[in-house]
Design an enzyme around this catalytic site. Structure first.
Site, PDB file in Angstrom:
ATOM      1  NE  ARG A   1      43.063   4.254 -35.324  1.00  9.51           N
ATOM      2  CZ  ARG A   1      43.887   3.786 -36.263  1.00  9.51           C
ATOM      3  NH1 ARG A   1      43.855   2.512 -36.613  1.00  9.51           N
ATOM      4  NH2 ARG A   1      44.769   4.578 -36.828  1.00  9.51           N
TER       5      ARG A   1
ATOM      6  CB  SER B   1      43.432  10.559 -35.383  1.00 13.70           C
ATOM      7  OG  SER B   1      44.596  10.296 -36.099  1.00 13.70           O
TER       8      SER B   1
ATOM      9  CD  GLU C   1      41.504   7.265 -33.635  1.00 10.57           C
ATOM     10  OE1 GLU C   1      41.319   7.454 -34.851  1.00 10.57           O
ATOM     11  OE2 GLU C   1      42.626   7.029 -33.148  1.00 10.57           O
TER      12      GLU C   1
HETATM   13  C1  LIG Z   1      50.331  12.055 -30.601  1.00 14.00           C
HETATM   14  C2  LIG Z   1      49.423  10.851 -30.665  1.00 14.00           C
HETATM   15  C3  LIG Z   1      49.537   9.968 -31.727  1.00 14.00           C
HETATM   16  C4  LIG Z   1      48.710   8.836 -31.826  1.00 14.00           C
HETATM   17  N1  LIG Z   1      48.854   7.998 -32.891  1.00 14.00           N
HETATM   18  C5  LIG Z   1      48.051   6.912 -33.009  1.00 14.00           C
HETATM   19  C6  LIG Z   1      48.198   6.026 -34.130  1.00 14.00           C
HETATM   20  O1  LIG Z   1      49.041   6.195 -34.987  1.00 14.00           O
HETATM   21  N2  LIG Z   1      47.363   4.964 -34.193  1.00 14.00           N
HETATM   22  C7  LIG Z   1      46.413   4.714 -33.239  1.00 14.00           C
HETATM   23  O2  LIG Z   1      45.690   3.716 -33.362  1.00 14.00           O
HETATM   24  N3  LIG Z   1      46.261   5.536 -32.162  1.00 14.00           N
HETATM   25  C8  LIG Z   1      47.058   6.619 -32.024  1.00 14.00           C
HETATM   26  N4  LIG Z   1      46.920   7.458 -30.958  1.00 14.00           N
HETATM   27  C9  LIG Z   1      45.879   7.178 -29.950  1.00 14.00           C
HETATM   28  C10 LIG Z   1      46.413   6.456 -28.666  1.00 14.00           C
HETATM   29  O3  LIG Z   1      47.797   6.523 -28.588  1.00 14.00           O
HETATM   30  C11 LIG Z   1      45.977   4.989 -28.617  1.00 14.00           C
HETATM   31  O4  LIG Z   1      44.575   4.881 -28.676  1.00 14.00           O
HETATM   32  C12 LIG Z   1      46.476   4.284 -27.365  1.00 14.00           C
HETATM   33  O5  LIG Z   1      46.261   2.897 -27.466  1.00 14.00           O
HETATM   34  C13 LIG Z   1      45.813   4.811 -26.097  1.00 14.00           C
HETATM   35  O6  LIG Z   1      46.481   4.227 -24.997  1.00 14.00           O
HETATM   36  P1  LIG Z   1      46.338   4.856 -23.551  1.00 14.00           P
HETATM   37  O7  LIG Z   1      46.921   3.879 -22.588  1.00 14.00           O
HETATM   38  O8  LIG Z   1      46.909   6.214 -23.536  1.00 14.00           O
HETATM   39  O9  LIG Z   1      44.745   4.886 -23.414  1.00 14.00           O
HETATM   40  P2  LIG Z   1      43.870   5.797 -22.431  1.00 14.00           P
HETATM   41  O10 LIG Z   1      43.579   7.079 -23.101  1.00 14.00           O
HETATM   42  O11 LIG Z   1      44.463   5.839 -21.075  1.00 14.00           O
HETATM   43  O12 LIG Z   1      42.543   4.916 -22.383  1.00 14.00           O
HETATM   44  C14 LIG Z   1      41.762   4.759 -23.552  1.00 14.00           C
HETATM   45  C15 LIG Z   1      40.515   3.954 -23.211  1.00 14.00           C
HETATM   46  O13 LIG Z   1      40.873   2.616 -22.882  1.00 14.00           O
HETATM   47  C16 LIG Z   1      40.426   2.277 -21.560  1.00 14.00           C
HETATM   48  N5  LIG Z   1      41.507   1.469 -20.971  1.00 14.00           N
HETATM   49  C17 LIG Z   1      42.802   1.824 -20.849  1.00 14.00           C
HETATM   50  N6  LIG Z   1      43.502   0.805 -20.331  1.00 14.00           N
HETATM   51  C18 LIG Z   1      42.629  -0.213 -20.112  1.00 14.00           C
HETATM   52  C19 LIG Z   1      42.755  -1.545 -19.576  1.00 14.00           C
HETATM   53  N7  LIG Z   1      43.914  -2.027 -19.147  1.00 14.00           N
HETATM   54  N8  LIG Z   1      41.626  -2.308 -19.505  1.00 14.00           N
HETATM   55  C20 LIG Z   1      40.437  -1.834 -19.925  1.00 14.00           C
HETATM   56  N9  LIG Z   1      40.260  -0.595 -20.421  1.00 14.00           N
HETATM   57  C21 LIG Z   1      41.347   0.205 -20.519  1.00 14.00           C
HETATM   58  C22 LIG Z   1      40.238   3.596 -20.848  1.00 14.00           C
HETATM   59  O14 LIG Z   1      39.257   3.483 -19.833  1.00 14.00           O
HETATM   60  C23 LIG Z   1      39.778   4.492 -21.984  1.00 14.00           C
HETATM   61  O15 LIG Z   1      38.394   4.333 -22.205  1.00 14.00           O
HETATM   62  C24 LIG Z   1      47.736   8.598 -30.817  1.00 14.00           C
HETATM   63  C25 LIG Z   1      47.620   9.481 -29.745  1.00 14.00           C
HETATM   64  C26 LIG Z   1      48.452  10.594 -29.666  1.00 14.00           C
HETATM   65  C27 LIG Z   1      48.338  11.528 -28.496  1.00 14.00           C
END
Ligand SMILES: Cc1cc2nc3c(=O)[nH]c(=O)nc-3n(C[C@H](O)[C@H](O)[C@H](O)COP(=O)(O)OP(=O)(O)OC[C@H]3O[C@@H](n4cnc5c(N)ncnc54)[C@H](O)[C@@H]3O)c2cc1C
Length: 329
Positions: free
Chosen positions: A154, A222, A317
Site C-alpha cells: 500500500r 479497508s 489507509e
Molecule cells: C469497497 C471498497 C473496496 C476496496 N478494496 C480495495 C482493495 O481490495 N485493495 C486496495 O488496494 N484498495 C481497495 N480499496 C481502496 C481504493 O479503491 C483504492 O485505493 C483506489 O485506488 C482509490 O482510487 P480512487 O480513484 O477512488 O482514489 P481517490 O480516493 O479519488 O484518491 C486517493 C488519493 O489519490 C490522489 N489521486 C487520485 N488520483 C490522482 C492522480 N491522477 N494523480 C495524483 N494523485 C491522485 C488523491 O488526491 C487522493 O489523495 C477499496 C475501496 C472501497 C470503497
C-alpha cells in the site's frame, strides 16, 4: 455550494466551493493555480471528506487507451481518469491477462499506483511498467519506470516524496502474453488450473459476498492498513495472546488489522452513525447518516484500544480530508 456526497464512497454530506471535472491536464493546471485550496480526486474510494471543504475539488476525467506489443508482452498506456474495474474487464475481453485478481476494486487508474492497490495475491505494481505525471508547480511532464516507483505494501513514491506535488496522467501496464494464474490466496487456492475469466468471476463473487457495496452502504474499503510487526514483537504477542494470525512480509510479519479490531470487541459496534462492519471489522460503514466526528471518534477509539492492548499503532489507509485539506489522526 456543490455537494461531495456522491463523489466519495463513504458518502458523508460534505460540500466544497466548486467542483471541476477536467479532461485535459493543461486545464487542470490552469484552474488549480487559480485557487489556493484544492483537492484532486479520482473515484473518491480512498478519500473521506469529514466536513465541508473550503476549496475547490478537481475530478479527473482524463480518458484514452493506446496499445502496442512486443514478442512477449502487451504494453497498454492508459489515461489516469479511466475506471479501474472497467479497465480490468476490458483487458480480459481482449485476452490480456494479469489484472484479473484485482477485479472490482473501485476507483481510477491514476490512483492505483499511489497506494499500489492489491488483492488476492497480486499488486498493481507487479504489472506497472511506467507512470507518467505532471509536476503541479512547474507543469513539467515526467515519467518513472515501474522499478523507480518504490512500490511496497500500500505504498509508493507517489505516497511519499511526490505526494501532493503531481498529477498522474498515464499508467503503462506490461502484461505478459504467457498466462500465469496467481491462486495463492484464500478461496482462489481451491481452483484447479483456472482461466483468467474464472479467477475474475471468483474474485468478483468473493468480494460481493464479503464486502459491503458502497453504493448501498457507504464505506471506504479497508479503513486501516495491516500492520507489519518486527518478528520479535509478533513472537511476544503470540506468547501472551496465543494464536495470532501472521504472514511473512519482507522485513517483518504482517498481521491482519481486522484481527486486532475483532479481538478488542469492535465488530458491529456503533458510534453515532458509524458502524464497524459485523463481518468485516476492517471496514467502517456509514450506517445511519454518520458525521465526520462519528468517523473520527470510532477510528480514534479503535486505534487507541488496539495500541493500549497490543502496542500496535494502526495507521489509516483512507485519506481523511478536513476543511483545509488532508488531516492525520
Ligand atoms: C469497497 C471498497 C473496496 C476496496 N478494496 C480495495 C482493495 O481490495 N485493495 C486496495 O488496494 N484498495 C481497495 N480499496 C481502496 C481504493 O479503491 C483504492 O485505493 C483506489 O485506488 C482509490 O482510487 P480512487 O480513484 O477512488 O482514489 P481517490 O480516493 O479519488 O484518491 C486517493 C488519493 O489519490 C490522489 N489521486 C487520485 N488520483 C490522482 C492522480 N491522477 N494523480 C495524483 N494523485 C491522485 C488523491 O488526491 C487522493 O489523495 C477499496 C475501496 C472501497 C470503497
Amino acid at each position: 455550494m456543490p455537494s461531495l456526497q456522491t463523489h466519495h464512497t463513504f458518502h458523508l454530506p460534505a460540500q466544497c466551493q466548486y467542483i471541476h471535472h477536467f479532461s485535459s491536464s493543461d486545464t487542470f493546471l490552469d484552474l488549480w493555480h487559480g485557487s489556493a485550496t484544492n483537492y484532486l480526486l479520482g473515484g473518491g474510494s480512498n478519500t473521506l471528506f469529514l466536513e465541508d471543504f473550503e476549496g475547490q475539488v478537481f475530478i479527473n476525467t482524463l480518458k484514452g487507451i493506446s496499445y502496442r506489443e512486443t514478442k512477449n508482452s502487451h504494453i497498454i498506456k492508459v489515461a489516469s481518469g479511466e475506471n479501474w474495474h472497467e479497465l480490468v474487464t476490458r483487458f480480459l475481453a481482449e485476452g490480456w491477462h494479469g489484472l484479473e485478481n484485482l477485479a472490482l476494486i473501485p476507483g481510477s487508474v491514476g490512483a492505483a499506483p499511489i497506494q499500489n492497490i492489491g488483492a488476492y495475491g497480486v499488486e498493481a505494481g507487479n504489472f506497472i511498467a511506467a507512470v507518467e505525471y505532471r509536476d503541479i508547480q512547474t507543469g513539467e511532464t515526467n515519467e518513472r519506470m515501474g522499478s523507480e516507483c518504490l512500490f511496497g505494501y500500500r505504498d509508493s513514491i507517489f505516497k511519499s516524496a511526490l505526494a501532493g506535488h503531481i498529477l498522474i496522467t498515464h499508467v503503462t501496464f506490461e502484461l505478459p502474453k504467457k498466462y500465469q494464474p496467481i491462486t495463492t490466496y484464500g478461496d482462489l487456492a481451491k481452483l484447479t488450473d483456472p482461466s483468467a475469466n474464472e479467477i475474475y468471476n471468483t474474485v468478483i463473487n468473493i468480494r460481493r459476498s464479503k464486502l459491503p457495496d458502497p453504493d448501498t452502504l457507504g464505506n471506504a474499503g479497508s479503513f486501516f492498513k495491516n500492520p507489519v510487526l518486527l518478528a520479535s514483537h509478533y513472537q511476544d504477542l503470540k506468547n501472551e495472546f496465543g494464536a495470532v494470525p501472521g504472514f511473512s512480509a519482507g522485513n517483518g510479519v504482517k498481521v491482519p488489522a481486522a484481527w486486532f479490531i475483532d479481538q478488542c470487541g469492535f465488530k458491529g459496534k456503533t458510534i453515532g452513525g458509524v458502524r464497524c462492519h459485523p463481518d468485516q471489522p476492517l471496514v467502517l460503514t456509514n450506517a445511519n447518516n454518520a458525521s465526520g466526528d462519528d468517523v473520527i471518534s470510532m477510528a480514534q477509539l479503535i486505534m487507541q484500544t488496539v495500541n493500549e492492548r497490543y502496542a500496535v499503532p494502526l495507521e489509516p489507509e483512507v485519506r481523511l480530508v478536513g476543511s483545509a485539506g488532508a488531516i492525520t489522526l
